[in-house]
Design an enzyme around this catalytic site. Structure first.
Site, mmCIF file in Angstrom:
data_model
loop_
_atom_site.group_PDB
_atom_site.id
_atom_site.type_symbol
_atom_site.label_atom_id
_atom_site.label_comp_id
_atom_site.label_asym_id
_atom_site.label_seq_id
_atom_site.Cartn_x
_atom_site.Cartn_y
_atom_site.Cartn_z
ATOM 1 N N SER C 12 56.000 -108.843 21.146
ATOM 2 C CA SER C 12 56.581 -109.317 19.882
ATOM 3 C C SER C 12 56.744 -108.215 18.836
ATOM 4 O O SER C 12 57.360 -108.434 17.804
ATOM 5 C CB SER C 12 55.729 -110.445 19.299
ATOM 6 O OG SER C 12 54.481 -109.941 18.880
ATOM 7 N N GLY C 13 56.225 -107.030 19.114
ATOM 8 C CA GLY C 13 56.392 -105.921 18.168
ATOM 9 C C GLY C 13 57.737 -105.236 18.361
ATOM 10 O O GLY C 13 58.564 -105.674 19.172
ATOM 11 N N TYR C 14 57.936 -104.167 17.616
ATOM 12 C CA TYR C 14 59.232 -103.487 17.693
ATOM 13 C C TYR C 14 59.442 -102.817 19.039
ATOM 14 O O TYR C 14 60.536 -102.843 19.598
ATOM 15 C CB TYR C 14 59.360 -102.455 16.572
ATOM 16 C CG TYR C 14 59.502 -103.072 15.203
ATOM 17 C CD1 TYR C 14 60.069 -104.336 15.040
ATOM 18 C CD2 TYR C 14 59.100 -102.400 14.054
ATOM 19 C CE1 TYR C 14 60.216 -104.907 13.774
ATOM 20 C CE2 TYR C 14 59.241 -102.960 12.794
ATOM 21 C CZ TYR C 14 59.794 -104.215 12.667
ATOM 22 O OH TYR C 14 59.939 -104.764 11.417
ATOM 23 N N THR C 15 58.407 -102.176 19.563
ATOM 24 C CA THR C 15 58.563 -101.508 20.845
ATOM 25 C C THR C 15 58.753 -102.536 21.958
ATOM 26 O O THR C 15 59.594 -102.360 22.844
ATOM 27 C CB THR C 15 57.337 -100.621 21.134
ATOM 28 O OG1 THR C 15 57.201 -99.698 20.059
ATOM 29 C CG2 THR C 15 57.507 -99.866 22.421
ATOM 30 N N CYS C 153 55.693 -91.037 19.438
ATOM 31 C CA CYS C 153 57.032 -90.671 18.964
ATOM 32 C C CYS C 153 57.029 -89.315 18.265
ATOM 33 O O CYS C 153 57.836 -88.446 18.574
ATOM 34 C CB CYS C 153 57.597 -91.759 18.058
ATOM 35 S SG CYS C 153 56.465 -92.309 16.799
ATOM 36 N N ASN C 319 62.779 -93.091 17.145
ATOM 37 C CA ASN C 319 61.342 -93.250 17.406
ATOM 38 C C ASN C 319 61.029 -94.435 18.313
ATOM 39 O O ASN C 319 60.025 -94.427 19.023
ATOM 40 C CB ASN C 319 60.571 -93.395 16.093
ATOM 41 C CG ASN C 319 61.092 -94.545 15.243
ATOM 42 O OD1 ASN C 319 62.281 -94.584 14.919
ATOM 43 N ND2 ASN C 319 60.235 -95.484 14.904
#
Lengths: 352, 352, 352, 352
Positions: C12-15, C153, C319
């Site tokens: 559920s995170g950005y990555t 990153c 990133n």
């Protein structure tokens, strides 16, 4: 199968750059000519830094109709309004398929060019054969179309937000306000004071608020759908962000309609559409162009203030994609008999 | 002359911070108490980094009515909606002048609190003595007012855009759409997913589109001005930028009116107003909040599409200034008998 | 060929969202399990609005090792630092291929976990088999790797900028300053005051300036390449923009070297690399993350101030892509024996 | 006391606009002439929309030395580099006090103009009488100065970050990297492709990375302070935001120094300075230009990585204020014998 060879006239602008991006991995087409007067002789990545290592040999060239005729089957024109007129007749004559992204062939009624663009249209006959390139309305006519007039970005968002309501005659067809918000790329790649970063960033700036020219094509298409004259008023606003156009189309319901009925109209209107997504009840609740950036999606939705029977229909697009290059490729795919989504299966990144 | 000693309840939020900024060099007032439950004991610049070296000794403290009563003559409440109710009656009782920046005392009709805020108002009598703190409408009542209910930011922009048109009954008072655009500071200083930078930046996001709560005060004030019920529909949009609110108030002219007549209505309505600037014909052509940031100005203007008799009136403000802290100081100045512009002679920087 | 079934832990995170995006059209892999404690039971587009209509049936679920073992061949872990430790050993034990995007297995020397992360590493043996997932350095070891520790990153940008200079020992290996600039998505999807839009937008804010934790892996990898201890100092800065990381790696040349020699070092180091692009002499002159957004490219370049023999090497990445999800897929492709670019043939849009 | 009458040459740019803003409410000075070739005849708010209703009668005019001589006592030149040379000698000759914001008189050594600016300086004698307008270093010489050469914005941030360290000889004077981050207004008000909003927003773009011209004045001033040649390398980066410049000045401590000692050097160096604020240990921990926007403050601070004896000194300014117009007014106040802070008591708004 050999890939169809295409040419882009005016390839150094933002829309031209997006056509290059989309066609880079298109399964059935490839760009062999990309013109730019200013950058003729330079590789395309000289302007479009993102394309470095993508096109290794393609350079901008001057416009040469003979060369185009010999090498290409289709031509995309990404030129300023009024300039396409100089090329489209010749390109059609030599048998090329033409996708024009300017406004030059969008209006059916030549009179409207006088009213909205201030010139007498020199080729009224071509207006008759031109197909307005919005697949959600004109898919059938697009098959085998020779001349496609690709819609304006604000017009695309406006029309797609309103089709379900207008078609079903549930709103007051004389009281429609389309308040549009757009990112900075809509103004094009040419520097100007208005879009100089320090002046533009953080702006919330109305423009062409006395009547935006896309009004003409929106009224044309909505009137066509419902079979009677629809009057809309479009007021665009330059806001933050680089990409994105949001149409907030405000009107009043003519009768008490359940929210579910309105939802059904959206669902029925856009059933099976590969690029229309309906946003209803789940986050982010209403369409926001942020979540379509880089893709050909158009997210639609609506909100009703029942107290006043006011309804607002929303449509969020990426102005350079569904509002320009993406939609042009979609129409081109249909015209060529390719899968409609070829080259357009792009998932928008998030957050971006 | 000794400076009037004031207290700010809820001083750690954005509006509280702006009150601190404006009062730092106010010629007739000074802040002696600034409360914050969360940051009690910390210097104000612990939260408001901009205030470093400005307030050298002021620390946040817990709310202590006795201490406030002893030290202060006036109190600004910058607390969440519904929380001011807990303090205002007591503060009035001990004889303090109260400027409440929440919605708790803005509506005259207690019924409206049920409809728009979902609660029964416990102090209907105080609603009678509260003055809606918009100087352009209630300047006379503000003189010596004991309880000032400072307007909402979206409401301020909406009302100021429409007063000239509504007062002169030139627009359809049942067909008014107020499409508002706001920057991210409007959501306050508390982090949320919706306003997390990656989610908010570049957004064009409608919210509370079924009926925003500021509708109630806008209808109240406009109806009061014209002496008949005015119905408006407000649809806010979160867009780029940190500060700024732009109201684009769309309606239709009831009769053919010359543009010059409309201009005259604006000029007459706002003659002598220290903070209203009319934008007409010179760049940037229409109001844009970008050019009022940091100041108490409200820039107003309009656009007419004569073809449809559609008119859009605009008002651009800094939501934290004319939309909150600046306006509260302006009303406070009037109530105290100070020059109205004291502490507010701030020129917006450009570009910013 | 059947597609390889994969699981994403922490989706559920950005990555996690980017892994879902990249795997949506991956030719050889598909996501069958996506976990999230907070959103278990919700469709993935409930959080990742961009994925609406992309994944029609995939819902977030709680972590269930049995289910993962039964359904999947590979697992991507996109969990906070320190949390992967709880799952990786079990996942390896049941024979799954593991790609961990946290820092938990990046360092070879367990002592370094004490120094930089403040804990005793519980699985020093696993550190030995883990492969640092930077294909440009460890491509061979990645083939058939069971446990891939995907780089940070800032570390990725730092290392890629410096490899050509360090490998050739032309710079002072004890005097290297890596001044990193990053966009707001680097801080993750959890709201915080520091990344609340009004606080973050327009910031130029140093952070962890006494020694950023990615220093450890950068020194490890550069020392490995040159066979002697390299000391670097990394100072990150939070700047505008949502995506992007730029490493500006400053040092001094140890001897007079021609610019062409430096260029040759870059060309030789990155010959044949599918995702490294060298920016030299053509616009935009130096790498800028803006032109890699959404893609897996890393743009590298350099500038020399000959007067002082100062050299700055630059590397610009997205990133979340080459700095996280994209690189993880690239390493996964290598480990699985797929084409290295599968699922990663994404052209960055421009402007965006 | 009558207010001193001043003229601004080149008043239509951003720095000129800020001078107008600051002088609008200056207690001892007023602008009577504001020149602009392009906008001659237009009111100043035609360009500077923020100044609407502030200057009611001031219009841009062409440059007319006679008129200036008759009406004014002091002249601010906000002209492009190389253009001030055409006016300064004449203005001095007729007895006017001159504050030049260009680089034309900043360097003491005429040879340096050849090296860094590529021209032979035509008035080496004037370089001798010019005072470098950084009050923190040259306050005494500024009193009664006839010709003030106002520092560059990047130079101001660079010098102010380093003075405490260089003066105390605690860092390696040959190993100083100044990595500067700047907002878009630094490029000026003239539109360009590089600063066109879609191209600039979200950029992290190095520029003039082979040696920025402000290097010359930074080395001049730092060498002067310490009495030996200091070599610095400045690498600027265009990042997000409109205003702001952050200098991150990286070097190595020559000996083991306690953090407290470094702090003491900052405190002692800047004791009593009205516009220098030291940021240490309290939020936001390090200087960030975001919190000085619109004001004349320079926030300074530092970070030490003791492992390597690396130190980074930071200075955050508003590039148009302490980096240009604000600093020019500060120096002008000193030269005129006014309070140094006159017209500059501006608290930065937050958030902005």
């Amino acid at each position: 199968m050999d890939r169809v060879r295409v040419c882009i006239l005016g390839a150094s602008g933002y829309t031209g750059g997006e056509l290059l991006r989309l066609l880079a991995f298109h399964p059935y087409a490839e760009v062999v000519i990309a013109t730019s007067r200013e950058y003729a002789g330079k590789p395309v990545h000289y302007v479009h830094f993102n394309l470095r290592n993508i096109y290794r040999n393609l350079k901008f060239s001057e416009i040469n109709i003979d060369a185009i005729t010999k090498s290409c089957e289709a031509v995309f024109l990404s030129l300023p309004h009024g300039v396409s007129l100089n090329y489209v007749p010749k390109l059609l004559e030599v048998g090329l398929r033409v996708i024009d992204l300017s406004a030059d062939f969008r209006l059916k009624n030549p009179e409207m060019y006088k009213v909205w663009y201030g010139y007498e249209h020199p080729y009224p006959d071509l207006l008759k054969i031109a197909v307005y390139g919005l697949p959600e309305i004109h898919r059938d006519e697009l098959r085998n179309a020779k001349l496609i007039a690709s819609p304006g970005c604000n017009a695309t968002a406006s029309i797609l937000s309103l089709v379900p309501l207008v078609k079903n005659k549930v709103v007051d067809l004389d009281r429609i306000i389309i308040d549009v918000k757009v990112g900075s790329s809509e103004a094009g790649s040419k520097p100007s004071i208005a879009d100089h970063h320090p002046e533009r960033e953080g702006s919330m700036r109305p423009y062409e608020a006395e009547g935006h020219r896309h009004t003409a094509e929106v009224e044309q298409e909505l009137s066509l759908i419902v079979g009677q004259k629809v009057n809309i008023s479009m007021i665009p606003h330059a806001v933050g962000g680089i990409r994105g156009a949001l149409a907030s189309s405000h009107s009043w319901l003519l009768r008490d309609v359940e929210e579910m009925d309105i939802l059904r109209m959206f669902v029925e209107t856009y059933k099976g559409e590969p690029f229309i997504r309906i946003v209803y009840k789940v986050p982010p609740k209403y369409p926001d162009p942020k979540y379509v950036i880089g893709s050909n999606f158009a997210d639609v939705g609506f909100a009703i203030e029942s107290r006043l029977r006011r309804i607002t229909a929303f449509c969020a697009i990426d102005n350079l994609m569904k509002g320009a290059a993406g939609q042009a490729i979609q129409a081109f795919n249909i015209a060529m008999g390719f899968e409609e989504t070829a080259g357009l299966q792009i998932v928008p990144p998030k957050p971006v």
